[in-house]
Design an enzyme around this catalytic site. Structure first.
Site, PDB file in Angstrom:
ATOM      1  N   GLU A   1      -9.908   8.168   0.201  1.00  0.00           N
ATOM      2  CA  GLU A   1      -9.503   7.494  -1.041  1.00  0.00           C
ATOM      3  C   GLU A   1      -9.533   8.456  -2.229  1.00  0.00           C
ATOM      4  O   GLU A   1      -8.708   8.390  -3.126  1.00  0.00           O
ATOM      5  CB  GLU A   1     -10.448   6.308  -1.271  1.00  0.00           C
ATOM      6  CG  GLU A   1     -10.229   5.497  -2.528  1.00  0.00           C
ATOM      7  CD  GLU A   1      -8.983   4.632  -2.482  1.00  0.00           C
ATOM      8  OE1 GLU A   1      -8.216   4.686  -1.493  1.00  0.00           O
ATOM      9  OE2 GLU A   1      -8.744   3.896  -3.461  1.00  0.00           O
TER      10      GLU A   1
ATOM     11  N   THR B   1       6.644  -0.765  -8.079  1.00  0.00           N
ATOM     12  CA  THR B   1       5.428  -0.057  -7.678  1.00  0.00           C
ATOM     13  C   THR B   1       4.821  -0.633  -6.401  1.00  0.00           C
ATOM     14  O   THR B   1       3.920  -0.043  -5.815  1.00  0.00           O
ATOM     15  CB  THR B   1       4.384  -0.044  -8.830  1.00  0.00           C
ATOM     16  OG1 THR B   1       3.325   0.838  -8.476  1.00  0.00           O
ATOM     17  CG2 THR B   1       3.829  -1.432  -9.076  1.00  0.00           C
TER      18      THR B   1
HETATM   19  C1  DMJ Z   1      -0.125  -0.976  -4.708  1.00  0.00           C
HETATM   20  O1  DMJ Z   1      -0.481  -2.303  -4.806  1.00  0.00           O
HETATM   21  C2  DMJ Z   1       0.724  -0.587  -5.871  1.00  0.00           C
HETATM   22  O2  DMJ Z   1       1.389   0.572  -5.563  1.00  0.00           O
HETATM   23  C3  DMJ Z   1      -0.060  -0.383  -7.116  1.00  0.00           C
HETATM   24  O3  DMJ Z   1       0.721   0.099  -8.170  1.00  0.00           O
HETATM   25  C4  DMJ Z   1      -1.238   0.523  -6.933  1.00  0.00           C
HETATM   26  N1  DMJ Z   1      -1.518   0.800  -5.596  1.00  0.00           N
HETATM   27  C5  DMJ Z   1      -1.367  -0.154  -4.580  1.00  0.00           C
HETATM   28  C6  DMJ Z   1      -1.413   0.468  -3.211  1.00  0.00           C
HETATM   29  O4  DMJ Z   1      -2.263   1.539  -3.104  1.00  0.00           O
END
Ligand code: DMJ
Length: 720
Positions: A548, A671
């Site tokens: 992580e 995202t």
């Molecule tokens: C996802 O839920 C999305 O990419 C978010 O922006 C941050 N990271 C997690 C996955 O690691």
């Protein structure tokens, strides 16, 4: 001699008076005919109420149009006779009169319309200009922007003809196998990834259908809210991946469930940000891909609930919204602050929603947040610190990172710019300045480190011809600024979350206008550098899975800060972008190597995938010996994250798919990796249309509906 007239019977001979009588009757007949004709012809024209004959008045007004001549009828029945006594003919007459009057009205209206049309055409340009000016006042005030910037939609052809920029990037290619072999290998790999997706999906389906997530080790469902099934996160997150992988039956099953059975109105709070990127992003993306109107219906309800989190007096964010009451709250640990990643990562979804439902409200609310971020971060080259004060709307922390709490803000500056096809100058300015600020100030190069690879790593890397073992690397990653802006990054920590940045550089290189070739090349190179460092986070570990968070030393390999792997997507995401912009098969190999590790260490033999608690493990679990949810060698976190279904697996799949599938000229991923269609447009076009239709300023508050009914009934069949 008497003259026999043959017209008379022989028995009545004519006499001298006969001729006189005959002329008399001719006269009577002539007079009668005259009177009759007079009554009929002259009197029948009659007087209208103005004392003017209908015929005359009509003729005067319509002299050029013979088709509009009225019938020769008179108004008001027979003169001198009370209306009650009017005959049947009079009634018909009256009807005709009425009809005629109606015709007159219609005609007058037509005439007025004609005149209006002429005037409209004449003044069209001025009107349009005036309207736009009026509208732009609202927009400018809202956005803090100046000047005339309203642009038309681009045509579909123009959009389709849009080409990405050529990214100059000349690394030697790593693999030169025969192209047809490579093709076969890719097809097999693609098939395998799809099978494994189904492995994860079916397990969720059978154990956790309708719940948020699957606990694949204990084989139980997981809900984000105790006592309920939660928000069906995995379903929303899987929708577009199912569609893209052509798993049509599964896709339809989920849409039907979500539309007909799923109860969205859960009496519990959910993170506004998480629900936006997953539920709203997932349903909108699936709608854009499939055109199934049920998905837009779902999206409009999700959006309506979530917008409550933005309907605050100063437009800042309430980070939780109750799905039943639309009541809002904020997490105590945030101490009255908003996270920058949350303020800046709602835009792709809400702007797309506004576009589809043709209501600017949602767009306006998230665009307002952009203006808050813009003014707060301008002095730092649009690199925002992690927090903003909820009450003042100003930055409230001094740390800068591309990692957690800020990450997707940066991503969304570039992606909003891409979503709108580069037509928003403000976004272009922000993106350009932000990217160069990051590049010049936040990229750390750690000149010396090496990792000690295990025997298995070595063999894997040898097989991949990667030859990285015991090699010295230059680690390149976005660092963290503490305290003073402008000082060099102070930590050597790299979060897995930050690994999205490789893809962001690649996407910027691919899309940003007005970049000098050299800068474009530098961005592509930085994209590669960061991606390589992140891939090495995997390759350096015994399990081939990345921790992580690592600490990058100056003289040694990665040391681990946080040793779990949570099925995160950011590295395979960046690899995907690098492959797309370079088509270098090296990246495919990296992706496959990571996928291989996933299959070895995260796959449950009975179905599903789980994160692991320690990536240092080297002994591959033996499926035969995995009973009761335990493996002898690996400790699992027992969670199949919903983003594993939307992001991790999708990015790996698309890295092996033909690049025409979800091509980057047409699609941009949010995202959570939900694909949104790129539209070259000025988004305020929606506001403009709204104003035209509703004759008022766009509203700031969503209608107070019960949430059950469709708010935008006119949408059915409206947009594809
Ligand atoms: C996802 O839920 C999305 O990419 C978010 O922006 C941050 N990271 C997690 C996955 O690691």
């Amino acid at each position: 001699m008497p003259v026999y007239d043959h017209r008379y019977p022989v028995s009545s001979p004519p006499d001298q008076h006969f001729k006189i009588r005959k002329y008399f009757w001719y006269l009577v007949l002539g007079f009668t005919v005259f009177m009759f004709l007079r009554v009929l012809v002259f009197r029948v024209g009659g007087d209208d109420d103005d004392g003017q004959t209908v015929a005359n008045s009509y003729r005067t007004k319509n002299s050029r149009n013979s088709l509009t001549q009225p019938p020769f009828i008179r108004t008001g029945g027979v003169p001198g006779r009370p209306r009650a006594e009017n005959t049947h003919a009079d009634i018909i007459n009256d009807n005709l009169v009425q009809q005629h009057q109606q015709d007159q009205v219609v005609h007058q209206q037509q005439h007025q319309q004609q005149q209006h049309q002429q005037n409209h055409e004449k003044n069209d340009e001025e009107d349009e200009h005036a309207k736009k000016q009026q509208l732009l006042k609202v927009d400018d005030a809202l956005l803090g922007m100046k000047g005339e910037r309203l642009k038309e939609f681009f045509t579909v052809e123009q959009r389709n003809n849009r080409k990405p920029y050529h990214v100059p990037f000349n690394r030697p290619r790593m693999f030169d196998e025969d192209a047809s072999d490579k093709k076969k290998q890719n097809e097999k790999r693609l098939q395998k990834i799809r099978e494994e997706y189904l492995w994860a999906w079916n397990s969720y389906k059978h154990i956790a259908w309708g719940y948020d997530e699957l606990k694949p080790v204990s084989k139980t469902p997981r809900s984000w809210v105790d006592g309920t099934k939660g928000f069906a996160m995995t379903m929303f997150d899987s929708l577009d991946t199912l569609y893209i992988m052509n798993l049509t039956a599964e896709f339809n099953e989920v849409v039907t469930y979500l539309y007909s059975t799923f109860n969205l109105y859960i009496n519990a709070g959910c993170s506004t940000f998480e629900a936006t990127i997953r539920l709203l992003g997932g349903s909108l993306s699936a709608y854009e891909l499939s055109g199934d109107i049920r998905l837009l219906r779902i999206a409009e309800k999700v959006g309506w609930i979530l917008i409550a989190g933005l309907e605050t007096s100063n437009g800042m964010l309430k980070d939780h919204v109750n799905f039943k009451t639309r009541g809002t709250s904020s997490m105590g640990w945030l101490n009255g602050n908003n996270l920058v990643s949350e303020l800046g990562s709602l835009q792709l979804e809400f702007r797309t929603l506004s576009f589809h439902i043709r209501d600017p409200l949602y767009d306006m609310r998230v665009t307002h947040l952009m203006s808050v971020l813009k003014s707060g971060c301008k002095s730092h080259g649009y690199v925002c610190p992690t927090m903003f004060s909820y009450s003042t709307g100003r930055p409230s922390s001094s740390g800068f990172t591309l990692g957690g709490m800020a990450d997707s803000y940066f991503e969304y500056i570039v992606k909003q710019y891409v979503l709108t096809g580069g037509v928003e100058e403000e976004l272009e300015k922000m993106a350009t300045e932000m990217m160069s600020t990051i590049h010049d100030n936040m990229i750390v190069e750690s000149t010396v480190f090496r990792y000690e690879a295990s025997a298995e790593d070595i063999s894997r890397h040898n097989n991949n011809n990667n030859n990285n073992q015991n090699k010295t690397f230059v680690a390149v990653y976005p660092g963290v600024w503490g305290g003073q802006f402008g000082a060099k990054p102070t930590t050597t920590a790299l979060e897995h979350l930050t690994c999205f940045a490789g893809g962001m550089f690649a996407l910027a290189a691919l899309n940003m206008k007005n970049l000098p070739d050299k800068t474009r090349q530098t961005y592509a190179q930085r994209g590669h550098d960061i991606t390589e460092t992140c891939a090495n986070m995997y390759f350096s570990q015994n399990s081939g899975l990345a921790p992580e968070q690592v600490e990058i030393g100056r003289t040694h390999a990665f040391s681990i800060d946080k040793n779990e792997y949570r099925l995160r997507p950011e590295t395979v995401e960046s690899i995907f972008y690098m492959w797309r912009i370079t088509r270098d098969d090296m990246y495919r190999e990296w992706s496959w190597t990571i996928f291989d590790s996933l299959m070895k260490f995260c796959r449950m033999p009975w179905g599903g995938y789980s994160g692991v608690v320690d990536v240092g493990v080297s002994q591959v679990p033996d499926p035969e010996r995995m009973t009761n949810g335990r493996s002898s060698s690996v400790v699992y976190d027992d969670l199949q994250q919903s983003y594993f279904m939307s992001e991790t697996m999708k990015y790996i799949y698309l890295t092996f798919a033909d690049p025409s599938l979800m091509n980057l000229e047409e699609w941009v991923f949010n995202t959570e990796s939900h694909a949104m269609r790129i539209r070259q447009r000025d988004p305020r076009r929606v506001w403009y249309e709204w104003k035209e239709k509703n004759g008022d300023k766009p509203r700031w508050i969503a209608p107070k509906m019960d949430g059950v009914h469709a708010f935008y009934p006119e949408l059915d069949g409206f947009y594809k």
